[in-house]
Design an enzyme around this catalytic site. Structure first.
Site, PDB file in Angstrom:
ATOM      1  N   CYS A 113       0.813  -1.232   0.000  1.00 37.20           N
ATOM      2  CA  CYS A 113       0.000   0.000   0.000  1.00 37.20           C
ATOM      3  C   CYS A 113       0.840   1.273   0.000  1.00 37.20           C
ATOM      4  CB  CYS A 113      -0.953  -0.010   1.189  1.00 37.20           C
ATOM      5  SG  CYS A 113      -2.064  -1.407   1.146  1.00 37.20           S
ATOM      6  N   HIS A 255      -3.632   6.998   3.184  1.00 41.39           N
ATOM      7  CA  HIS A 255      -3.964   5.727   2.550  1.00 41.39           C
ATOM      8  C   HIS A 255      -5.353   5.305   3.036  1.00 41.39           C
ATOM      9  CE1 HIS A 255      -3.942   1.750   1.077  1.00 41.39           C
ATOM     10  NE2 HIS A 255      -3.783   1.176   2.263  1.00 41.39           N
ATOM     11  N   ASN A 285      -9.973  -0.306  -0.141  1.00 41.65           N
ATOM     12  CA  ASN A 285      -8.519  -0.153  -0.129  1.00 41.65           C
ATOM     13  C   ASN A 285      -7.964  -0.611  -1.479  1.00 41.65           C
ATOM     14  OD1 ASN A 285      -5.777  -0.405   0.226  1.00 41.65           O
ATOM     15  ND2 ASN A 285      -5.891  -1.482   2.182  1.00 41.65           N
TER      16      ASN A 285
HETATM   17  N1  ACO Z   1     -18.304  -9.601   8.230  1.00 38.74           N
HETATM   18  C1  ACO Z   1     -18.787  -9.937   9.430  1.00 38.74           C
HETATM   19  N2  ACO Z   1     -17.984 -10.286  10.462  1.00 38.74           N
HETATM   20  C2  ACO Z   1     -16.650 -10.295  10.251  1.00 38.74           C
HETATM   21  C3  ACO Z   1     -16.090  -9.962   9.003  1.00 38.74           C
HETATM   22  C4  ACO Z   1     -16.983  -9.614   7.967  1.00 38.74           C
HETATM   23  N3  ACO Z   1     -16.554  -9.264   6.755  1.00 38.74           N
HETATM   24  N4  ACO Z   1     -14.740 -10.039   9.102  1.00 38.74           N
HETATM   25  C5  ACO Z   1     -14.455 -10.428  10.350  1.00 38.74           C
HETATM   26  N5  ACO Z   1     -15.611 -10.593  11.049  1.00 38.74           N
HETATM   27  C6  ACO Z   1     -15.782 -10.989  12.442  1.00 38.74           C
HETATM   28  C7  ACO Z   1     -14.609 -11.776  12.981  1.00 38.74           C
HETATM   29  O1  ACO Z   1     -14.726 -13.139  12.657  1.00 38.74           O
HETATM   30  C8  ACO Z   1     -14.736 -11.516  14.459  1.00 38.74           C
HETATM   31  O2  ACO Z   1     -15.715 -12.372  14.996  1.00 38.74           O
HETATM   32  P1  ACO Z   1     -15.551 -13.019  16.468  1.00 38.74           P
HETATM   33  O3  ACO Z   1     -15.516 -11.847  17.416  1.00 38.74           O
HETATM   34  O4  ACO Z   1     -16.753 -13.875  16.584  1.00 38.74           O
HETATM   35  O5  ACO Z   1     -14.243 -13.759  16.422  1.00 38.74           O
HETATM   36  C9  ACO Z   1     -15.267 -10.085  14.535  1.00 38.74           C
HETATM   37  O6  ACO Z   1     -15.852  -9.825  13.259  1.00 38.74           O
HETATM   38  C10 ACO Z   1     -14.206  -9.045  14.835  1.00 38.74           C
HETATM   39  O7  ACO Z   1     -13.103  -9.268  13.958  1.00 38.74           O
HETATM   40  P2  ACO Z   1     -11.808  -8.372  14.030  1.00 38.74           P
HETATM   41  O8  ACO Z   1     -10.793  -8.858  13.038  1.00 38.74           O
HETATM   42  O9  ACO Z   1     -11.371  -8.228  15.454  1.00 38.74           O
HETATM   43  O10 ACO Z   1     -12.406  -6.974  13.521  1.00 38.74           O
HETATM   44  P3  ACO Z   1     -11.724  -5.576  13.541  1.00 38.74           P
HETATM   45  O11 ACO Z   1     -12.586  -4.628  14.239  1.00 38.74           O
HETATM   46  O12 ACO Z   1     -10.265  -5.618  13.917  1.00 38.74           O
HETATM   47  O13 ACO Z   1     -11.777  -5.162  11.997  1.00 38.74           O
HETATM   48  C11 ACO Z   1     -10.337  -5.034  10.069  1.00 38.74           C
HETATM   49  C12 ACO Z   1     -11.090  -5.946  11.036  1.00 38.74           C
HETATM   50  C13 ACO Z   1     -11.345  -4.190   9.338  1.00 38.74           C
HETATM   51  C14 ACO Z   1      -9.558  -5.891   9.087  1.00 38.74           C
HETATM   52  C15 ACO Z   1      -9.360  -4.108  10.842  1.00 38.74           C
HETATM   53  O14 ACO Z   1      -8.621  -4.865  11.772  1.00 38.74           O
HETATM   54  C16 ACO Z   1      -8.386  -3.353   9.940  1.00 38.74           C
HETATM   55  O15 ACO Z   1      -8.760  -2.443   9.237  1.00 38.74           O
HETATM   56  N6  ACO Z   1      -7.079  -3.663  10.012  1.00 38.74           N
HETATM   57  C17 ACO Z   1      -6.017  -2.927   9.302  1.00 38.74           C
HETATM   58  C18 ACO Z   1      -6.071  -3.005   7.797  1.00 38.74           C
HETATM   59  C19 ACO Z   1      -4.899  -2.229   7.214  1.00 38.74           C
HETATM   60  O16 ACO Z   1      -4.641  -1.102   7.525  1.00 38.74           O
HETATM   61  N7  ACO Z   1      -4.090  -2.853   6.367  1.00 38.74           N
HETATM   62  C20 ACO Z   1      -2.876  -2.189   5.891  1.00 38.74           C
HETATM   63  C21 ACO Z   1      -2.927  -1.822   4.502  1.00 38.74           C
HETATM   64  S1  ACO Z   1      -3.335  -3.140   3.458  1.00 38.74           S
HETATM   65  C22 ACO Z   1      -1.929  -3.567   2.509  1.00 38.74           C
HETATM   66  O17 ACO Z   1      -0.825  -3.149   2.719  1.00 38.74           O
HETATM   67  C23 ACO Z   1      -2.115  -4.601   1.484  1.00 38.74           C
END
Ligand code: ACO
Length: 329
Positions: A113, A255, A285
């Site tokens: 990214c 980003h 993203n």
């Molecule tokens: N729909 C419904 N539920 C979901 C989904 C979905 N699409 N995805 C995950 N869940 C569930 C999980 O299974 C979990 O359930 P559980 O509590 O029963 O175990 C719950 O939702 C919470 O999951 P988390 O992963 O803890 O959710 P979080 O609030 O952390 O959000 C996310 C996830 C959006 C991925 C976030 O962590 C994030 O944005 N991370 C950073 C992304 C980023 O910046 N990446 C860098 C750039 S990308 C690159 O370089 C390629």
């Protein structure tokens, strides 16, 4: 003192729109979950488009906006982790497609990214040193090709798209005032996509013979926390190095990975909401495409004025991160 300035911007997105409701039919998710956790409502998915076709479209717009002919481009750098082929590079294909002179250096770089800001940083240094005069910088990714469409934790996050800028030299106090790139390979397992290369008959299971499917794999929570801290520090680094304060920022273009990351950064830096550019709701993203697409929309629709201070910041797989402070000319 010679600096580089962004003389023109362009972007290109696939036609197909994939909404959260469409994704509800593919995986166990909901529009409400995706919107509240990420800010994303829809994203663009390549159907007939390719990494090259989107790059060329964005590049042509950037050249037109700059009033520069492809024949005068003397450097092409493309940030991407989703090239159409292993080789030749996307940059070489762009060179041929646009009719950029043979002999001009053209290269791809891999910084996920942060790819566009990495490419911008290197092109900036080529212009400052006087080696290049018209540098085409592209950020492009088609993550739809490296997503496991059965994995709800990643498939809702990404989209496809390309952005480009044309950098030219400028004298005075405008242009790219400061630019920084960083990486820390220790965290690679938090965010990676294994290669799609086939093992050879001589490969061992632990070496080049270990084969995983080429899908984005992410420890979301860990990435989230590191992203907030690192992006905030990268913003401060770019501002301090340019002799600017947070109050000088006209527009922060971060980003577009998650609105909650962007909000946390904004609150840490005490930058008001109206000074932060967001288009994540439309595109998700787009990895290396994210910042140049946002920049192009900001320049064309916002609009950005001469003298405005833009702060660009990215974070991605590697981990890699990068920032740039720009006074618009
Ligand atoms: N729909 C419904 N539920 C979901 C989904 C979905 N699409 N995805 C995950 N869940 C569930 C999980 O299974 C979990 O359930 P559980 O509590 O029963 O175990 C719950 O939702 C919470 O999951 P988390 O992963 O803890 O959710 P979080 O609030 O952390 O959000 C996310 C996830 C959006 C991925 C976030 O962590 C994030 O944005 N991370 C950073 C992304 C980023 O910046 N990446 C860098 C750039 S990308 C690159 O370089 C390629």
């Amino acid at each position: 003192m010679i600096r580089s300035k962004i003389a023109g911007t362009g972007s290109a997105l696939p036609e197909k729109i994939l909404t959260n409701h469409d994704l509800e039919k593919l995986v166990d998710t909901s529009d409400e979950w995706v919107k509240t956790r990420t800010g994303i409502a829809e994203r663009r998915i390549a159907v007939s488009e390719s990494t090259l076709s989107l790059s060329v479209k964005a590049s042509r717009k950037a050249l037109k906006a700059a009033g520069i002919s492809a024949k005068d481009v003397d450097l092409i750098i493309v940030g991407t982790v989703t090239p159409d082929m292993v080789f030749p590079s996307t940059a070489c294909f762009i060179q041929a497609e646009l009719g950029v002179k043979p002999g001009v250096p053209a290269l791809d770089l891999s910084a996920a990214c942060s790819g566009f800001l990495y490419a911008l940083d290197i092109a900036d240094k080529y212009i400052r040193s006087g080696i290049a005069k018209n540098a085409l910088v592209v950020g492009v990714d088609l993550f739809s090709r490296i997503i496991d469409w059965k994995d709800r934790s990643t498939c809702v996050l990404f989209g496809d798209g390309a952005g480009a800028v044309l950098l030219t030299p400028t004298k005075g106090k405008s242009g790219i005032l400061s630019s920084h790139i960083h990486s820390d390979g220790n965290h690679w397992k938090s965010l990676y996509t294994p290669g799609a290369l086939e093992p050879s008959p001589f490969s061992s299971e632990t070496g080049s013979g270990s084969y995983e499917k080429p899908f984005v794999t992410m420890a979301g929570n860990e990435t989230f926390k590191l992203a907030v801290k690192t992006i905030s520090n990268a913003c401060i680094e770019a501002l301090e190095s340019a002799g600017l304060s947070k109050e000088d920022v006209t527009l922060l273009i971060p980003h577009q990975a998650n609105t909650r990351i962007i909000k946390a950064v904004r609150q840490r830096l005490k930058i008001p909401e109206e000074k932060v550019f967001l288009n994540i709701q439309k595109y998700g993203n787009t990895s290396a495409g994210s910042i140049p697409i946002a920049l192009d929309e900001a320049v064309r629709n916002h609009p950005v004025k001469r003298g405005d201070v833009l702060l660009l910041v990215a974070f991605g797989g590697g981990f890699t991160w990068a920032s740039a402070a720009i006074r618009w000319t």
